[in-house]
Design a protein around this motif. Structure first.
Motif, PDB file in Angstrom:
ATOM      1  N   ASP A 697       0.821  -1.211   0.000  1.00 30.12           N
ATOM      2  CA  ASP A 697       0.000   0.000   0.000  1.00 30.12           C
ATOM      3  C   ASP A 697       0.851   1.255   0.000  1.00 30.12           C
ATOM      4  N   MET A 698       2.101   1.120  -0.472  1.00 24.69           N
ATOM      5  CA  MET A 698       3.061   2.224  -0.533  1.00 24.69           C
ATOM      6  C   MET A 698       3.388   2.779   0.855  1.00 24.69           C
ATOM      7  N   ALA A 699       3.181   1.949   1.875  1.00 27.28           N
ATOM      8  CA  ALA A 699       3.568   2.287   3.249  1.00 27.28           C
ATOM      9  C   ALA A 699       2.982   3.622   3.697  1.00 27.28           C
ATOM     10  N   GLY A 700       1.785   3.954   3.186  1.00 29.90           N
ATOM     11  CA  GLY A 700       1.132   5.194   3.584  1.00 29.90           C
ATOM     12  C   GLY A 700       1.711   6.440   2.942  1.00 29.90           C
ATOM     13  N   THR A 701       2.640   6.305   2.010  1.00 28.94           N
ATOM     14  CA  THR A 701       3.264   7.464   1.366  1.00 28.94           C
ATOM     15  C   THR A 701       2.319   8.066   0.331  1.00 28.94           C
ATOM     16  N   GLU A 702       2.186   9.395   0.341  1.00 32.27           N
ATOM     17  CA  GLU A 702       1.320  10.068  -0.617  1.00 32.27           C
ATOM     18  C   GLU A 702       2.040  10.232  -1.954  1.00 32.27           C
ATOM     19  N   LEU A 703       1.283  10.042  -3.005  1.00 30.51           N
ATOM     20  CA  LEU A 703       1.836  10.234  -4.337  1.00 30.51           C
ATOM     21  C   LEU A 703       1.988  11.713  -4.642  1.00 30.51           C
ATOM     22  N   ASP A 704       2.854  12.014  -5.599  1.00 27.29           N
ATOM     23  CA  ASP A 704       3.001  13.390  -6.042  1.00 27.29           C
ATOM     24  C   ASP A 704       1.687  13.865  -6.650  1.00 27.29           C
ATOM     25  N   PRO A 705       1.261  15.102  -6.387  1.00 28.71           N
ATOM     26  CA  PRO A 705      -0.022  15.588  -6.926  1.00 28.71           C
ATOM     27  C   PRO A 705      -0.071  15.630  -8.448  1.00 28.71           C
ATOM     28  N   HIS A 706       1.093  15.615  -9.119  1.00 31.00           N
ATOM     29  CA  HIS A 706       1.103  15.626 -10.577  1.00 31.00           C
ATOM     30  C   HIS A 706       0.823  14.238 -11.161  1.00 31.00           C
ATOM     31  N   ALA A 707       0.899  13.189 -10.330  1.00 37.43           N
ATOM     32  CA  ALA A 707       0.683  11.832 -10.822  1.00 37.43           C
ATOM     33  C   ALA A 707      -0.801  11.599 -11.085  1.00 37.43           C
ATOM     34  N   VAL A 708      -1.091  10.800 -12.107  1.00 37.49           N
ATOM     35  CA  VAL A 708      -2.465  10.444 -12.467  1.00 37.49           C
ATOM     36  C   VAL A 708      -2.733   9.027 -11.966  1.00 37.49           C
ATOM     37  N   VAL A 709      -3.729   8.874 -11.109  1.00 38.22           N
ATOM     38  CA  VAL A 709      -4.093   7.574 -10.555  1.00 38.22           C
ATOM     39  C   VAL A 709      -5.466   7.193 -11.111  1.00 38.22           C
ATOM     40  N   LEU A 710      -5.546   6.027 -11.740  1.00 40.50           N
ATOM     41  CA  LEU A 710      -6.789   5.589 -12.362  1.00 40.50           C
ATOM     42  C   LEU A 710      -7.103   4.154 -11.977  1.00 40.50           C
ATOM     43  N   ASP A 711      -8.405   3.871 -11.778  1.00 42.30           N
ATOM     44  CA  ASP A 711      -8.846   2.480 -11.724  1.00 42.30           C
ATOM     45  C   ASP A 711      -8.763   1.922 -13.138  1.00 42.30           C
ATOM     46  N   TYR A 712      -8.128   0.787 -13.276  1.00 40.13           N
ATOM     47  CA  TYR A 712      -7.899   0.249 -14.622  1.00 40.13           C
ATOM     48  C   TYR A 712      -7.909  -1.267 -14.555  1.00 40.13           C
ATOM     49  N   GLU A 713      -8.555  -1.883 -15.544  1.00 38.65           N
ATOM     50  CA  GLU A 713      -8.612  -3.342 -15.586  1.00 38.65           C
ATOM     51  C   GLU A 713      -7.760  -3.847 -16.731  1.00 38.65           C
ATOM     52  N   GLY A 714      -6.831  -4.729 -16.398  1.00 37.03           N
ATOM     53  CA  GLY A 714      -6.009  -5.352 -17.425  1.00 37.03           C
ATOM     54  C   GLY A 714      -6.765  -6.491 -18.085  1.00 37.03           C
ATOM     55  N   MET A 715      -6.043  -7.458 -18.611  1.00 33.65           N
ATOM     56  CA  MET A 715      -6.697  -8.599 -19.237  1.00 33.65           C
ATOM     57  C   MET A 715      -7.490  -9.378 -18.193  1.00 33.65           C
ATOM     58  N   GLN A 716      -8.631  -9.902 -18.635  1.00 39.38           N
ATOM     59  CA  GLN A 716      -9.563 -10.539 -17.705  1.00 39.38           C
ATOM     60  C   GLN A 716      -8.971 -11.812 -17.100  1.00 39.38           C
ATOM     61  N   LEU A 717      -9.162 -11.964 -15.787  1.00 45.50           N
ATOM     62  CA  LEU A 717      -8.807 -13.212 -15.123  1.00 45.50           C
ATOM     63  C   LEU A 717      -9.810 -14.292 -15.528  1.00 45.50           C
ATOM     64  N   GLN A 718      -9.327 -15.510 -15.672  1.00 47.53           N
ATOM     65  CA  GLN A 718     -10.195 -16.618 -16.078  1.00 47.53           C
ATOM     66  C   GLN A 718     -11.052 -17.079 -14.903  1.00 47.53           C
ATOM     67  N   ARG A 719     -12.361 -17.005 -15.098  1.00 40.46           N
ATOM     68  CA  ARG A 719     -13.295 -17.452 -14.071  1.00 40.46           C
ATOM     69  C   ARG A 719     -13.364 -18.985 -14.078  1.00 40.46           C
ATOM     70  N   LYS A 720     -13.392 -19.580 -12.892  1.00 37.97           N
ATOM     71  CA  LYS A 720     -13.533 -21.029 -12.795  1.00 37.97           C
ATOM     72  C   LYS A 720     -14.984 -21.407 -13.061  1.00 37.97           C
ATOM     73  N   PHE A 721     -15.172 -22.317 -14.007  1.00 37.49           N
ATOM     74  CA  PHE A 721     -16.538 -22.719 -14.337  1.00 37.49           C
ATOM     75  C   PHE A 721     -17.114 -23.533 -13.183  1.00 37.49           C
ATOM     76  N   TYR A 722     -18.326 -23.171 -12.784  1.00 36.66           N
ATOM     77  CA  TYR A 722     -18.963 -23.859 -11.663  1.00 36.66           C
ATOM     78  C   TYR A 722     -20.392 -24.222 -12.045  1.00 36.66           C
ATOM     79  N   SER A 723     -20.751 -25.463 -11.795  1.00 33.13           N
ATOM     80  CA  SER A 723     -22.130 -25.904 -11.970  1.00 33.13           C
ATOM     81  C   SER A 723     -22.495 -26.769 -10.775  1.00 33.13           C
ATOM     82  N   PRO A 724     -23.570 -26.435 -10.062  1.00 38.95           N
ATOM     83  CA  PRO A 724     -23.896 -27.194  -8.850  1.00 38.95           C
ATOM     84  C   PRO A 724     -24.307 -28.621  -9.173  1.00 38.95           C
TER      85      PRO A 724
END
Length: 724
Positions: A697-724
């Motif tokens: 968690d960056m040890a509580g250190t604050e990022l520089d205000p000039h940095a751009v922080v975005l929620d971003y999703e990379g390639m999708q994780l493979q979901r485990k197929f489940y059937s009851p």
């Protein structure tokens, strides 16, 4: 007299040779230009097999992707990422994902949230490279979603006369005084063909021709337009009042082509014109999936030129036949469909003829060629119940690659054209070809050997994150600036990019999976006046084909109640297993590889300041503190490196050494040290210090205000197929 005759004969022979030589040169130039374009503009095609075609919110949509090259329909290992989206009728994305590809195939899943309304939606898929060629050639199919928590919107009745009718002259144009075949296509609001009858009338309301649709609202008629006349079509649907539609305008001069398939092994192509070609010849050029199949020349005799094409020379599927004049201007074009002769046969057999409830079913699947020889095949299979809500899908991978992938708009029942080899099916297929018009590329660019300007690169190694860097003072793009993109977490991922003259950035990521954050920034010690904007990788090009109106009927009530109950039980009692994902098989080592030295701080005396840690037992660095500004120098084998090292905290660069010294060492688990100068893309570093905190968690250190922080999703994780 004899000498004069010989001289004239020799002159005629010389002119004939020059004409033949010039014609051969014209054909060679067209063919060479086309081949150059094809080699530069590689085509990809995607087919997506979804587990079914109708869903409820709260369900999981499963799918598998197949990516092939556009010429031979063989698996293509160019792109490593595919983009899938579910869009509503206003092209607003409801679900999006980036799917990893291996050797031309990949798979994924989408959870359908309860925020989605009832309706028909567009499921589409494409690669970054495919975005260069327009949305008409993305994979696109309709899916239906019902939200049990929301009442369906009341439907307005659609009049049978509310039909879109379009007319397509064979070859492209109507020319006065020349007989032309005109195809038509009538489509209702539901996207399906509508049977129509009609008549062609001129401006005096005289009837010129009658017509009637053959199949799926399509058909054709022939007539000879007269100079100065205008033509309309009076159209009837069943016994309704006629609707008037304008026919295309009539040109005073031009070329008209007519293709005749009499069922033999040859096609006859006749080109008629009231304009003389510059060299007295016209040229025919045919290609199938951008592979040249036929090129020939014919002389105009009284305005008519004739060509013969051997069907065996054409490839399976859709061929493009283009006519050029002597100046290499394309003047006519139409499509021809050749039913594929070879198809893989898939046989599926269950181990029992019938089963009791909740009994295990074993299905064996066998792939064979035309001769019955077994084949290796990459397959996908889904099992679901057919009822009044869940119907069998139209089209399959065969009909898609041979038909849909090369045609614009919706193709109704594409498998009909593949499976049926009757006179009606052949005529219906030709009507389909006639209603398409001009095709994928601009011939002017091809013939002038212009290198296509591709905006989007193929993602050959992994997902490309693009952005733009702007000077915040002038608001102008900033060129030649190095930017850093870090991914916070336990695995150290850092990517770099240098902006071009337009300020564009491309971060070539690798093995970037799942949701999280990204941090984009420049070196604030050098560049403090720049802003980085990260762009969405999803396409903003959309098909003009509208989705059919959403409709729920009373006979769907019972199956929907059953599905709704099953969906709720699954989410309540088995919701957790459906949210399990496979861990991606990636190298957890940082981008810098194996460090020269690893310090686990728990193995040493714990100090309360980072300065003490570096001074007391990190032998590879030396700390200076001139003018109240900390400096760190890495000690290499041959002495001190110049400048501060690249310092990372959980993968995020820290350019202010005073902030580095303010890190709480009691929250740091490990320090990796690279004691040599390091090059990473356009960036270089005087050594690397990589800190890893206990909680990532960056040890509580604050990022520089000039940095751009975005929620971003990379390639999708493979979901485990489940059937009851």
């Amino acid at each position: 007299m004899t000498n004069v005759f010989k001289t004239v004969t020799g002159t005629i022979a010389m002119v004939a040779l020059l004409t033949i030589s010039s014609a051969a040169q014209t054909l060679n130039e067209i063919q060479n230009s086309f081949n150059n374009y094809r080699q530069t503009a590689l085509q990809e095609k995607i087919f997506v097999h979804t587990d079914k075609g109708a869903y409820l919110t709260g369900e999981i949509l499963w799918f598998k992707l197949y990516v092939v090259d556009g010429s031979y329909h063989k698996p293509l290992n160019l792109s490593k990422v595919a983009y899938v989206e579910v869009l509503d009728n206003n092209n607003v994305p409801q679900m999006q994902a980036k799917i990893e590809l291996h050797n031309g195939h990949g798979s994924g899943s989408l959870y359908i949230p309860f925020s989605v309304n009832n309706g028909n939606f567009r499921f589409r898929a494409y690669t970054n490279w495919m975005k260069n060629f327009g949305s008409d050639f993305y994979f696109d199919k309709k899916i239906t979603i019902v939200n049990p928590q929301r009442a369906p919107v009341g439907l307005t009745s659609v009049a049978k006369t509310d039909v879109d009718v379009q007319f397509f002259p064979e070859g492209g144009n109507l020319v006065s005084g020349i007989a032309s075949k005109v195809a038509f296509k009538a489509v209702g609001k539901d996207g399906k063909g509508v049977d129509i009858t009609g008549a062609v009338i001129d401006q005096k309301n005289d009837t010129i021709a009658h017509f009637q649709s053959l199949k799926f609202g399509m058909g054709n008629f022939s007539f000879t337009p007269a100079a100065g006349n205008t033509y309309r079509a009076a159209i009837r649907v069943d016994n309704s009042s006629p609707v008037i539609k304008e026919l295309p305008a009539v040109n005073s001069q031009g070329y008209v082509m007519a293709l005749t398939d009499n069922g033999s092994n040859q096609l006859q192509v006749t080109v008629t014109s009231n304009r003389q070609s510059p060299d007295g010849s016209v040229y025919l050029f045919a290609h199938t999936n951008q592979v040249v199949k036929s090129a020939s020349r014919a002389s105009q005799v009284n305005g008519v030129a004739n060509f013969t094409i051997d069907k065996s020379a054409l490839g399976d599927g859709i061929s493009h036949i283009t006519i050029f004049d002597g100046d290499k201007h394309p003047v006519c074009e139409r499509l021809y469909f050749k039913r594929p002769a070879k198809n893989m046969a898939i046989e599926a057999a269950a181990d029992k003829p019938s089963y009791n409830g909740r009994k295990k079913v074993s299905v064996s699947v066998l792939a064979k060629d035309q001769s019955g020889k077994q084949l290796n095949a990459n397959l996908s299979m889904s099992v679901y119940r057919l009822d009044n809500y869940q119907t069998a899908p139209e089209g399959d991978i065969t009909s898609y690659f041979w038909l849909n992938s090369d045609l614009r708009g919706n193709i109704e029942s594409p498998e009909y054209y593949i499976k049926n080899n009757t006179a009606e099916a052949n005529e219906a297929a030709d009507n389909l070809m006639l209603t398409q018009g001009w095709r994928k590329f601009q011939w002017s660019d091809v013939l002038k050997n212009r290198t296509p300007l591709f905006t989007y690169l193929p993602e050959y190694n992994g997902h490309l994150i693009t952005g733009k860097i702007v000077n915040t003072i002038t608001n102008a793009p900033a060129a030649d600036i190095v930017a850093y993109l870090g991914v916070p977490g336990k695995r150290v991922q850092l990517f770099t990019s240098r902006s071009d003259t337009g300020g564009h950035l491309i971060f070539n990521t690798k093995d970037l999976y799942g949701p999280g954050e990204i941090v984009a920034q420049t070196d604030i010690q050098r560049d403090t006046t720049y802003r980085i904007d990260i762009q969405s990788p999803f396409s903003e090009q959309y098909s003009k084909t509208r989705l059919p109106a959403f409709d729920l009927t009373t006979d769907m009530k019972e199956p929907l109640e059953i599905y709704n109950m099953g969906m709720q039980i699954q989410n309540i009692y088995a919701g957790r297993p459906t949210r399990h994902f496979y861990e991606p098989n990636v190298d957890s080592t940082g981008f810098y590889g194996k460090p020269d030295k690893v310090y686990r701080l728990d193995d040493y005396t714990r100090f309360t300041t980072m300065e003490e840690v570096l001074r007391e037992y990190i032998r590879e660095v030396n700390v200076f503190h001139p003018q109240k500004k900390f400096q760190i120098r890495v000690i290499a084998d041959k002495g001190f490196l110049e400048g501060d090292p690249l310092v990372l905290l959980d993968g995020i660069p820290m350019f202010d050494m005073n902030k580095v010294m303010a890190i709480d060492p009691l929250k740091i688990k490990r320090l990796d040290v690279i004691k040599d100068r390091y090059f990473w893309g356009p960036a270089d570093a005087e050594g690397i210090l990589s800190y890893a905190s206990y909680k990532s968690d960056m040890a509580g250190t604050e990022l520089d205000p000039h940095a751009v922080v975005l929620d971003y999703e990379g390639m999708q994780l493979q979901r485990k197929f489940y059937s009851p």
